[in-house]
Design a protein around this motif. Structure first.
Motif, PDB file in Angstrom:
ATOM      1  N   ARG A 116      10.004   4.291 -14.660  1.00  0.00           N
ATOM      2  CA  ARG A 116       9.075   4.395 -15.723  1.00  0.00           C
ATOM      3  C   ARG A 116       8.610   2.731 -15.985  1.00  0.00           C
ATOM      4  NH1 ARG A 116      11.565   6.785 -19.082  1.00  0.00           N
ATOM      5  NH2 ARG A 116      10.615   8.773 -19.215  1.00  0.00           N
ATOM      6  N   LEU A 119       6.297   1.827 -12.944  1.00  0.00           N
ATOM      7  CA  LEU A 119       4.865   2.462 -12.849  1.00  0.00           C
ATOM      8  C   LEU A 119       4.371   1.759 -14.025  1.00  0.00           C
ATOM      9  CD1 LEU A 119       6.249   6.213 -12.799  1.00  0.00           C
ATOM     10  CD2 LEU A 119       4.928   4.902 -11.006  1.00  0.00           C
ATOM     11  N   HIS A 123       0.421  -0.070 -13.340  1.00  0.00           N
ATOM     12  CA  HIS A 123      -0.495   0.394 -14.342  1.00  0.00           C
ATOM     13  C   HIS A 123      -1.251  -0.710 -14.980  1.00  0.00           C
ATOM     14  CE1 HIS A 123      -2.943   3.198 -16.605  1.00  0.00           C
ATOM     15  NE2 HIS A 123      -2.437   2.697 -17.671  1.00  0.00           N
ATOM     16  N   VAL A 130       4.291   0.323  -5.902  1.00  0.00           N
ATOM     17  CA  VAL A 130       5.595   0.464  -6.407  1.00  0.00           C
ATOM     18  C   VAL A 130       6.545   1.271  -5.267  1.00  0.00           C
ATOM     19  CG1 VAL A 130       6.912   2.078  -8.012  1.00  0.00           C
ATOM     20  CG2 VAL A 130       4.977   1.009  -8.692  1.00  0.00           C
ATOM     21  N   VAL A 154       4.867  11.069 -12.895  1.00  0.00           N
ATOM     22  CA  VAL A 154       4.068   9.785 -12.718  1.00  0.00           C
ATOM     23  C   VAL A 154       2.919  10.060 -13.360  1.00  0.00           C
ATOM     24  CG1 VAL A 154       2.462   8.439 -11.186  1.00  0.00           C
ATOM     25  CG2 VAL A 154       4.617   9.063 -10.434  1.00  0.00           C
ATOM     26  N   LEU A 158       1.885   8.037 -16.820  1.00  0.00           N
ATOM     27  CA  LEU A 158       0.564   7.193 -16.563  1.00  0.00           C
ATOM     28  C   LEU A 158      -0.581   8.008 -17.316  1.00  0.00           C
ATOM     29  CD1 LEU A 158       0.766   5.639 -13.272  1.00  0.00           C
ATOM     30  CD2 LEU A 158       1.540   4.630 -15.332  1.00  0.00           C
ATOM     31  N   LEU A 306       2.721   4.040  -3.757  1.00  0.00           N
ATOM     32  CA  LEU A 306       3.902   4.568  -4.280  1.00  0.00           C
ATOM     33  C   LEU A 306       4.722   5.072  -3.141  1.00  0.00           C
ATOM     34  CD1 LEU A 306       5.863   4.990  -6.559  1.00  0.00           C
ATOM     35  CD2 LEU A 306       4.549   7.009  -7.045  1.00  0.00           C
TER      36      LEU A 306
END
Length: 353
Positions: A116, A119, A123, A130, A154, A158, A306
């Motif tokens: 988290r 991410l 973001h 990532v 994800v 997000l 990712l």
């Protein structure tokens, strides 16, 4: 290069990658340590690593590697990242609370919090991409009951509403798929011309980000022998072939449908860059047979790459110091390559369909 708490990642010779430590009960700690010890990976990206310092040091001892990192908290991201990876020490798991080789709430909480954090860095534009070392889905569900897979997690973290898809990547060929984590009995109902066209478009876009400027895509059939002219099913005639024809008309280098039992052989022989399969195991089995220790899972469709190794947490060999870093190495290299291209200024891409 410095990244402050309010700054955004800027494009340099090396992209900035967030690296989230995965499940502490498996091989993730030693893989994280191995990644950070490889000069070739440190030379291709700056790293912000998220986890617990105690877990990382235990992983380094298991892997028998030495680490040279800058350590700090989330408030210390102004530290210069030019030479040494920066480790964000969340201090949230004592190694004494880890049961090696077992999926637990503690392990799932550790991995999900690291992920988290990574991410959110992406973001907010504070990193270009990532990566993460393997999670255990059972442990993740203990910590996050709504966890189906990484795509669901994800999207939730997000609030992502766009189209995201999982790709499996080997050096010579990628695997994309129209359906993923659904029952086999539901696959046919989820295959449509529109769904296939969307996957062709996303696959081509992701291949270009990986440096393949003119991607060729082979499309697999659904049924044995690709339906054998309708003898074993009509999906190829009614859905898959029309989608291929429409994709060709839109300018994509795509062909098929080909029988699934030979499509990967054809792809390797004829130079296709990706195979678009209709369901999960149709491609996964072939990809893992061809390169289990080098396969990468990449989530396409996000504003940033990712990537993670395609294998799991390997509970059976955790703590033995024999985990192969090959797939993790390839995941970092792919994320770095895609991040450099994705972060660079480029024309807005509009859907062809």
């Amino acid at each position: 290069m410095a990244i402050s708490g309010n700054a955004t990642a800027t494009q340099t010779d090396r992209p900035v990658l967030a690296l989230a430590m995965g499940d502490p009960a498996g091989i993730s700690p030693e893989l994280t340590a191995r990644i950070l010890s490889l000069p070739e990976l440190r030379s291709c990206a700056h790293f912000i690593v998220i986890g617990d310092r105690r877990i990382l040091y235990e992983g380094a001892a298991i892997a028998n590697v030495e680490l040279d990192l800058v350590y700090g908290s989330a408030n210390d991201l102004s530290t210069n990242l030019a030479e040494r990876p920066f480790f964000v020490d969340l201090g949230h798991l004592d190694p004494a609370d880890v049961t090696r080789g077992e999926a637990t709430l503690a392990g799932g909480t550790f991995a999900s919090e690291n992920f988290r954090f990574a991410l959110r860095l992406a973001h907010e534009g504070r990193v270009h991409g990532v990566c993460f070392t393997p999670f255990n889905k059972k442990a993740m569900r203990y910590a996050y009951p709504g966890y189906d897979d990484e795509i669901r997690f994800v999207s939730d973290v997000l609030s992502f509403q766009g189209k995201m898809r999982e790709f499996n990547v080997l050096e010579r060929v990628w695997n994309a798929r129209v359906t993923s984590h659904i029952p086999l009995s539901a696959v046919s109902a989820h295959i449509s011309i529109e769904a296939i066209l969307a996957e062709v478009e996303l696959t081509a876009a992701c291949l270009r980000l990986a440096g393949i400027d003119n991607p060729k895509i082979a499309v697999a059939g659904l049924n044995p022998h690709a339906g054998d002219g309708g003898s074993f099913g009509m999906e190829e005639i009614e859905v898959i072939e029309p989608a291929v024809i429409e994709a060709k008309a839109a300018g994509y280098a795509v062909d098929g449908p080909f029988p699934a039992d030979t499509v990967f052989l054809r792809a390797l022989k004829e130079g296709f860059h990706a195979v678009l399969t209709m369901y999960h195991d149709q491609g996964q089995i072939a990809m893992k047979m061809m390169g289990f220790d080098k396969g990468v899972t990449m989530m396409g469709g996000l504003p940033f790459p990712l990537c993670t190794p395609a294998h799991g947490t390997a509970y059976d060999i955790a703590g033995r110091g024999i985990a192969d870093v090959g797939a993790s190495r390839e995941a970092v290299l792919l994320a770095a390559k895609m991040a450099k291209r994705q972060a660079a200024p480029r024309k807005t891409e509009h859907s062809t369909f």
